[in-house]
Design a protein around this motif. Structure first.
Motif, mmCIF file in Angstrom:
data_model
loop_
_atom_site.group_PDB
_atom_site.id
_atom_site.type_symbol
_atom_site.label_atom_id
_atom_site.label_comp_id
_atom_site.label_asym_id
_atom_site.label_seq_id
_atom_site.Cartn_x
_atom_site.Cartn_y
_atom_site.Cartn_z
ATOM 1 N N MET A 71 -6.236 1.812 -9.579
ATOM 2 C CA MET A 71 -5.897 3.211 -9.306
ATOM 3 C C MET A 71 -5.934 4.049 -10.576
ATOM 4 S SD MET A 71 -2.779 3.063 -6.522
ATOM 5 C CE MET A 71 -2.386 4.789 -6.806
ATOM 6 N N ASP A 111 0.653 4.090 -2.788
ATOM 7 C CA ASP A 111 0.334 5.465 -2.381
ATOM 8 C C ASP A 111 1.397 6.449 -2.869
ATOM 9 O OD1 ASP A 111 -1.997 4.696 -1.162
ATOM 10 O OD2 ASP A 111 -1.176 4.664 0.877
ATOM 11 N N SER A 112 2.646 5.986 -2.930
ATOM 12 C CA SER A 112 3.722 6.882 -3.363
ATOM 13 C C SER A 112 3.611 7.220 -4.844
ATOM 14 C CB SER A 112 5.083 6.244 -3.072
ATOM 15 O OG SER A 112 5.348 5.160 -3.960
ATOM 16 N N ARG A 128 0.558 7.576 -6.321
ATOM 17 C CA ARG A 128 -0.786 8.115 -6.562
ATOM 18 C C ARG A 128 -0.735 9.489 -7.232
ATOM 19 N NH1 ARG A 128 -5.411 6.263 -4.695
ATOM 20 N NH2 ARG A 128 -4.377 5.021 -3.073
ATOM 21 N N LYS A 145 0.835 -1.202 0.000
ATOM 22 C CA LYS A 145 0.000 0.000 0.000
ATOM 23 C C LYS A 145 0.871 1.254 0.000
ATOM 24 C CE LYS A 145 -3.819 2.244 2.430
ATOM 25 N NZ LYS A 145 -3.185 3.585 2.387
ATOM 26 N N GLY A 146 1.980 1.204 0.732
ATOM 27 C CA GLY A 146 2.879 2.353 0.752
ATOM 28 C C GLY A 146 3.462 2.655 -0.610
#
Length: 431
Positions: free
Chosen positions: A389, A139-140, A142, A135-136
């Motif tokens: 995403m 998210d980076s 995104r 997830k990290g």
């Protein structure tokens, strides 16, 4: 009822141009044509995903299969076909008997790749790849994805009529993957050409043209390999916020070789490039033909994540993948013999009337979570969150800025036997 064992009578070996294991096209070469009378228990079918017309428009064939038996067999292609959702999901779970370790296309491939392994070996390789898809990590990336979605939708609106494939659905995933792999803008043209050509290996056909195209795909993969191995050797990716940089940071024990890191890059290309292009193109095409569904999402943007799942079900960017049976495999009253090639039809399973009400209709508020658009079980697609995403980012931009999507000319669909999406989609976005 047990049916006769299917074996191939001849074999041919390619010497692969990339160090990706043994490439074996024995399954594609036959010395005799099998007759329909030799196969009982399954429904013999002429359905052929290698037929370009069928590959471009497969849904009538899916409907026909759903109206007939549970297991189909194509004698010409020596291929068993599973098309019901429950049967496809069961086969994807049963990796002991229905294996990926001989390849997931018509070409038999043996390689130390997460997509081509099962059991403990698969678990080990998947664990090695996992740091790139946490997830990290997602998210980076995104901000990159949101920025690209805004830029490309901007370009489409400004064009007042364009080919969406050229302006949005191809550059979006390609530029995202290039960014997260650390490919600079100056190299993207070469990267795109190598990427497009290498992924065509999935569309192998047992013809002279098929062998020529496969050779071209292998050469492109070899060029990609040289490119990434040079990047790794130069140290440009170390400590970078890229997929390979993250994997290098977690590779303190040296378990991942440079070749394995390259295989991961290739996997991401195959899993996240053309498939996401197909998803985005299918999404735009669908909303042009279902304006009331588009209006529903504009009125309630909270539906976006659910609508993307329905797009994956409805358009099925990956129409099918193959498996090979290690042992006799029972499906209802039919036994698929050990050593058989089995096509898992994701596209048909995602339109199974036993699983989905009115399956040939797109419904933005449907909950299609049982779909197999991203696979299922141990081989659930690692890149699925990234594809989601990207699609969600594009759809958010569209519903916030575009009142209507109109198709202005005929849509051309790909004729790839496994990967389906628009290759030309002329549209206008109305503000």
């Amino acid at each position: 009822m047990k049916v006769a064992k299917a074996t191939d009578g001849a074999a041919m070996m390619f010497s692969p141009l990339i160090a990706a294991g043994r490439l074996n096209v024995a399954a594609a070469i036959r010395t005799r044509r099998r007759g329909y009378s030799g196969w009982t228990g399954a429904v013999n079918t002429d359905y052929d995903p290698l037929d370009p017309a069928v590959a471009a428009q497969p849904h009538a064939a899916y409907d026909a299969m759903h109206r007939s038996g549970r297991v189909h067999y194509n004698p010409r292609r020596a291929t068993w076909i599973l098309h019901r959702l429950d049967d496809v999901r069961a086969a994807l779970r049963d990796t002991d008997r229905v294996t990926s370790s001989e390849g997931v296309t018509r070409i038999r491939v043996v390689a130390d790749l997460v997509v081509l392994t099962d059991g403990e070996q698969h678990s080990r390789l998947r664990k090695q790849v996992h740091p790139a898809f946490t997830k990290g990590a997602l998210d980076s990336w995104r901000d990159i994805i949101d920025s690209l979605a805004a830029e490309l939708v901007d370009d489409m609106i400004a064009s007042r009529g364009c080919d969406a494939v050229e302006l949005l659905t191809t550059p979006m995933p390609l530029r995202v993957i290039a960014a997260i792999l650390g490919v600079p803008e100056s190299d993207i043209a070469d990267f795109r050409r190598w990427s497009d050509e290498s992924t065509q290996i999935i569309n192998f056909t047992p013809t002279v043209k098929g062998f020529v195209n496969t050779t071209r795909s292998l050469r492109a993969a070899a060029a990609l390999r040289r490119y990434f191995l040079k990047q790794l050797a130069d140290g440009h990716l170390k400590d970078s916020d890229t997929v390979l940089g993250r994997l290098l940071a977690h590779n303190s024990d040296g378990a991942l070789t440079d070749n394995q890191l390259f295989y991961i890059a290739i996997l991401l290309l195959i899993a996240g490039n053309e498939t996401t292009t197909n998803l985005l193109g299918g999404m735009l095409h669908t909303y042009a033909h279902y304006p009331e569904q588009y209006d529903m999402i504009r009125a309630n943007p909270d539906l976006i994540p659910q609508a993307i799942e329905e797009h994956v079900r409805y358009t099925s960017p990956i129409q099918n993948l193959y498996r090979y049976t290690r042992a006799d495999y029972q499906v209802g009253e039919v036994t698929i013999p050990a050593g058989s090639r089995v096509m898992l039809s994701f596209g048909a399973a995602n339109r199974d009337p036993l699983a989905f009400d009115d399956p040939n209709t797109f419904r933005a508020d449907r909950n299609p979570r049982s779909h197999v658009g991203f696979g299922y079980g141990p081989h659930l697609c690692l890149g699925a969150p990234l594809a989601r995403m990207e699609a969600q980012a594009v759809l958010r931009e569209l519903v916030s800025r575009v009142s209507r999507i109109s198709v202005t000319g005929p849509t051309t669909w790909s004729t790839n036997s496994s990967l389906r999406g628009p290759t030309r989609l002329p549209v206008v976005l109305h503000e």
